[in-house]
Design a protein around this motif. Structure first.
Motif, PDB file in Angstrom:
ATOM      1  N   LEU A   1      13.392  16.734  38.111  1.00 60.83           N
ATOM      2  CA  LEU A   1      13.021  15.612  37.585  1.00 60.83           C
ATOM      3  C   LEU A   1      14.020  14.528  37.959  1.00 60.83           C
ATOM      4  N   THR A   2      15.332  14.911  38.572  1.00 59.44           N
ATOM      5  CA  THR A   2      16.323  13.647  38.432  1.00 59.44           C
ATOM      6  C   THR A   2      15.859  13.014  40.076  1.00 59.44           C
ATOM      7  N   ARG A   3      15.644  13.163  40.842  1.00 58.66           N
ATOM      8  CA  ARG A   3      14.612  12.831  41.913  1.00 58.66           C
ATOM      9  C   ARG A   3      13.631  12.320  42.348  1.00 58.66           C
ATOM     10  N   ALA A   4      12.418  13.292  41.183  1.00 56.26           N
ATOM     11  CA  ALA A   4      12.146  12.043  40.615  1.00 56.26           C
ATOM     12  C   ALA A   4      12.547  10.283  39.831  1.00 56.26           C
ATOM     13  N   ASP A   5      12.957  10.687  38.840  1.00 59.17           N
ATOM     14  CA  ASP A   5      13.484   9.762  37.977  1.00 59.17           C
ATOM     15  C   ASP A   5      13.771   8.738  39.266  1.00 59.17           C
TER      16      ASP A   5
ATOM     17  N   ARG B   1       6.895  10.780  48.059  1.00 61.45           N
ATOM     18  CA  ARG B   1       7.995  12.083  47.677  1.00 61.45           C
ATOM     19  C   ARG B   1       8.278  11.911  45.962  1.00 61.45           C
ATOM     20  N   HIS B   2       8.069  10.637  45.247  1.00 62.65           N
ATOM     21  CA  HIS B   2       8.028  11.058  43.861  1.00 62.65           C
ATOM     22  C   HIS B   2       6.709  11.826  43.419  1.00 62.65           C
ATOM     23  N   GLN B   3       5.805  11.798  44.377  1.00 64.05           N
ATOM     24  CA  GLN B   3       5.063  13.114  43.084  1.00 64.05           C
ATOM     25  C   GLN B   3       5.459  14.582  43.921  1.00 64.05           C
ATOM     26  N   LEU B   4       5.706  14.930  45.343  1.00 61.71           N
ATOM     27  CA  LEU B   4       6.246  15.882  45.483  1.00 61.71           C
ATOM     28  C   LEU B   4       7.450  16.245  44.675  1.00 61.71           C
ATOM     29  N   SER B   5       8.211  16.009  44.049  1.00 65.73           N
ATOM     30  CA  SER B   5       9.200  16.156  43.245  1.00 65.73           C
ATOM     31  C   SER B   5       9.062  16.036  42.445  1.00 65.73           C
ATOM     32  N   VAL B   6       7.658  15.422  41.169  1.00 65.01           N
ATOM     33  CA  VAL B   6       7.086  16.238  40.239  1.00 65.01           C
ATOM     34  C   VAL B   6       7.089  17.268  40.552  1.00 65.01           C
ATOM     35  N   MET B   7       5.505  17.626  41.227  1.00 65.46           N
ATOM     36  CA  MET B   7       5.068  19.006  41.571  1.00 65.46           C
ATOM     37  C   MET B   7       5.968  19.905  41.411  1.00 65.46           C
ATOM     38  N   ARG B   8       7.488  19.730  42.624  1.00 67.41           N
ATOM     39  CA  ARG B   8       7.990  20.902  42.476  1.00 67.41           C
ATOM     40  C   ARG B   8       8.832  20.791  41.208  1.00 67.41           C
ATOM     41  N   ALA B   9       9.130  20.168  40.487  1.00 62.42           N
ATOM     42  CA  ALA B   9       9.951  20.348  38.905  1.00 62.42           C
ATOM     43  C   ALA B   9       8.424  21.209  38.572  1.00 62.42           C
TER      44      ALA B   9
ATOM     45  N   SER C   1       6.530  23.229  39.101  1.00 62.96           N
ATOM     46  CA  SER C   1       6.402  24.773  39.206  1.00 62.96           C
ATOM     47  C   SER C   1       7.515  25.435  39.745  1.00 62.96           C
ATOM     48  N   SER C   2       8.477  25.034  39.143  1.00 63.18           N
ATOM     49  CA  SER C   2      10.027  25.904  39.202  1.00 63.18           C
ATOM     50  C   SER C   2      10.131  27.041  38.569  1.00 63.18           C
TER      51      SER C   2
ATOM     52  N   THR D   1      16.549  23.929  38.948  1.00 65.98           N
ATOM     53  CA  THR D   1      15.755  23.159  39.533  1.00 65.98           C
ATOM     54  C   THR D   1      14.735  22.689  39.611  1.00 65.98           C
ATOM     55  N   ARG D   2      14.709  22.989  38.113  1.00 65.92           N
ATOM     56  CA  ARG D   2      13.557  21.858  37.419  1.00 65.92           C
ATOM     57  C   ARG D   2      14.049  20.375  37.244  1.00 65.92           C
TER      58      ARG D   2
END
Length: 72
Positions: A30-34, A9-17, A19-20, A25-26
């Motif tokens: 990043l908040t979710r990744a943190d 889930r962390h990796q997905l959040s980082v990748m989504r950030a 590519s935002s 959205t970024r």
């Protein structure tokens, strides 16, 4: 939730950030990744994993680079 799921889930959040296309959205990703990184770090500390301290340092640098747009 197990540790592998947290990593995933962390990796997905980082990748989504990364590519935002907009800052809001970024920032959300990043908040979710943190949040996930904090849970991973707590898990690692709880079990005495040697990677716990390095995990936090690497994530801080990666998230900073993404926030600044240095990584896509």
């Amino acid at each position: 939730m197990d540790l592998n799921d947290l990593y995933f889930r962390h990796q997905l959040s980082v990748m989504r950030a990364g590519s935002s296309s907009d800052e809001q959205t970024r920032g959300m990703h990043l908040t979710r990744a943190d949040e996930l990184a904090q849970r991973i770090g707590a898990w690692q500390r709880r079990v005495g994993a040697g990677a716990a301290s390095m995990w936090g340092a690497c994530l801080a640098a990666a998230h900073r680079d993404i926030a600044l747009g240095a990584v896509s």
